[in-house]
Design a protein around this motif. Sequence first.
Motif, PDB file in Angstrom:
ATOM      1  N   THR A  55       0.825  -1.215   0.000  1.00  0.00           N
ATOM      2  CA  THR A  55       0.000   0.000   0.000  1.00  0.00           C
ATOM      3  C   THR A  55       0.854   1.258   0.000  1.00  0.00           C
ATOM      4  N   THR A  56       2.107   1.127  -0.387  1.00  0.00           N
ATOM      5  CA  THR A  56       3.009   2.276  -0.347  1.00  0.00           C
ATOM      6  C   THR A  56       2.489   3.420  -1.212  1.00  0.00           C
ATOM      7  N   GLU A  57       2.094   3.124  -2.447  1.00  0.00           N
ATOM      8  CA  GLU A  57       1.620   4.175  -3.353  1.00  0.00           C
ATOM      9  C   GLU A  57       0.274   4.735  -2.901  1.00  0.00           C
ATOM     10  N   ALA A  58      -0.594   3.886  -2.384  1.00  0.00           N
ATOM     11  CA  ALA A  58      -1.890   4.368  -1.900  1.00  0.00           C
ATOM     12  C   ALA A  58      -1.695   5.294  -0.703  1.00  0.00           C
ATOM     13  N   MET A  65       3.267   9.445   3.676  1.00  0.00           N
ATOM     14  CA  MET A  65       4.511   8.844   3.225  1.00  0.00           C
ATOM     15  C   MET A  65       5.437   8.592   4.396  1.00  0.00           C
ATOM     16  N   SER A  66       6.398   7.703   4.148  1.00  0.00           N
ATOM     17  CA  SER A  66       7.426   7.465   5.165  1.00  0.00           C
ATOM     18  C   SER A  66       8.389   8.656   5.162  1.00  0.00           C
ATOM     19  N   SER A  67       9.157   8.808   6.235  1.00  0.00           N
ATOM     20  CA  SER A  67      10.069   9.957   6.330  1.00  0.00           C
ATOM     21  C   SER A  67      11.139   9.913   5.242  1.00  0.00           C
ATOM     22  N   ILE A  68      11.585   8.745   4.873  1.00  0.00           N
ATOM     23  CA  ILE A  68      12.600   8.632   3.811  1.00  0.00           C
ATOM     24  C   ILE A  68      12.019   9.100   2.485  1.00  0.00           C
ATOM     25  N   ARG A  69      10.798   8.652   2.183  1.00  0.00           N
ATOM     26  CA  ARG A  69      10.186   9.055   0.914  1.00  0.00           C
ATOM     27  C   ARG A  69       9.840  10.545   0.930  1.00  0.00           C
ATOM     28  N   ARG A  70       9.354  11.030   2.068  1.00  0.00           N
ATOM     29  CA  ARG A  70       9.016  12.465   2.176  1.00  0.00           C
ATOM     30  C   ARG A  70      10.272  13.300   1.951  1.00  0.00           C
ATOM     31  N   THR A  71      11.386  12.905   2.569  1.00  0.00           N
ATOM     32  CA  THR A  71      12.639  13.639   2.413  1.00  0.00           C
ATOM     33  C   THR A  71      13.108  13.606   0.959  1.00  0.00           C
ATOM     34  N   ALA A  72      13.011  12.421   0.311  1.00  0.00           N
ATOM     35  CA  ALA A  72      13.431  12.303  -1.088  1.00  0.00           C
ATOM     36  C   ALA A  72      12.551  13.180  -1.982  1.00  0.00           C
ATOM     37  N   GLU A  73      11.241  13.216  -1.696  1.00  0.00           N
ATOM     38  CA  GLU A  73      10.328  14.035  -2.504  1.00  0.00           C
ATOM     39  C   GLU A  73      10.618  15.525  -2.331  1.00  0.00           C
ATOM     40  N   VAL A  74      10.852  15.957  -1.095  1.00  0.00           N
ATOM     41  CA  VAL A  74      11.160  17.375  -0.839  1.00  0.00           C
ATOM     42  C   VAL A  74      12.486  17.743  -1.486  1.00  0.00           C
ATOM     43  N   ALA A  75      13.466  16.843  -1.395  1.00  0.00           N
ATOM     44  CA  ALA A  75      14.769  17.122  -2.015  1.00  0.00           C
ATOM     45  C   ALA A  75      14.631  17.230  -3.532  1.00  0.00           C
ATOM     46  N   SER A  76      13.839  16.340  -4.141  1.00  0.00           N
ATOM     47  CA  SER A  76      13.647  16.386  -5.590  1.00  0.00           C
ATOM     48  C   SER A  76      12.910  17.665  -5.996  1.00  0.00           C
ATOM     49  N   TYR A  77      11.875  18.025  -5.238  1.00  0.00           N
ATOM     50  CA  TYR A  77      11.131  19.256  -5.534  1.00  0.00           C
ATOM     51  C   TYR A  77      12.030  20.487  -5.372  1.00  0.00           C
ATOM     52  N   SER A  78      12.814  20.487  -4.307  1.00  0.00           N
ATOM     53  CA  SER A  78      13.716  21.630  -4.073  1.00  0.00           C
ATOM     54  C   SER A  78      14.760  21.740  -5.170  1.00  0.00           C
ATOM     55  N   HIS A  79      15.303  20.626  -5.590  1.00  0.00           N
ATOM     56  CA  HIS A  79      16.294  20.626  -6.664  1.00  0.00           C
ATOM     57  C   HIS A  79      15.672  21.155  -7.961  1.00  0.00           C
TER      58      HIS A  79
END
Length: 184
Positions: A55-58, A65-79
């Motif tokens: 159920t990760t995508e749901a 989201m998990s903290s790792i995925r949230r951090t990766a998403e914020v880093a990608s958006y910021s970049h």
Amino acid sequence: MDMPKLQLESIQAKLGLNIQQPVQEIQQPQADLDLEQPAAILEMSTTKPELSIDTTEARADLDLMSSIRRTAEVASYSHGQLLEGISRRAGEGDDLMRIENGSNPIPAHAKQSGRQPYSSLGIKFVPSPGSVKISFQPGKANIEAQPQKVINNTKINKPIHNYTPGKVTMDMLQYPSLKIDWQV
């Protein structure tokens, strides 16, 4: 004229029969049953079924989201925002650098920077279709049974047979006789 007459007188024989009936006795004793059925040898092995639900995508669609995925998403958006800002500033710098060509880029830049982007209104179904991934591996059951033969020690009993033969005896109750007489 008188004729001589022959006169016959006969007595028949009488026989007396004494009949003694035969006697037959038959008995059949029941068999002595001795049966044994050993239990079958049974071997069973199973593999467990496996159900996997991802159920990760749901959860990400629901913003859980998990903290790792949230951090990766914020880093990608910021970049991405960083690269867009660099590109925008470089473009504005190029416009300002060509000010001597008679253009006035400052009002155009102000107009572009001051405008708020329109947000789109739309219906979004949460979670998105197909975001829950399900996989299932069915289990297996192997059953092997080896039947055992019946142990039969049954004893058959012979029949008991008694036979007394019958008798027939004859007596002469009356002997036969024949009397012959002449009458003249």
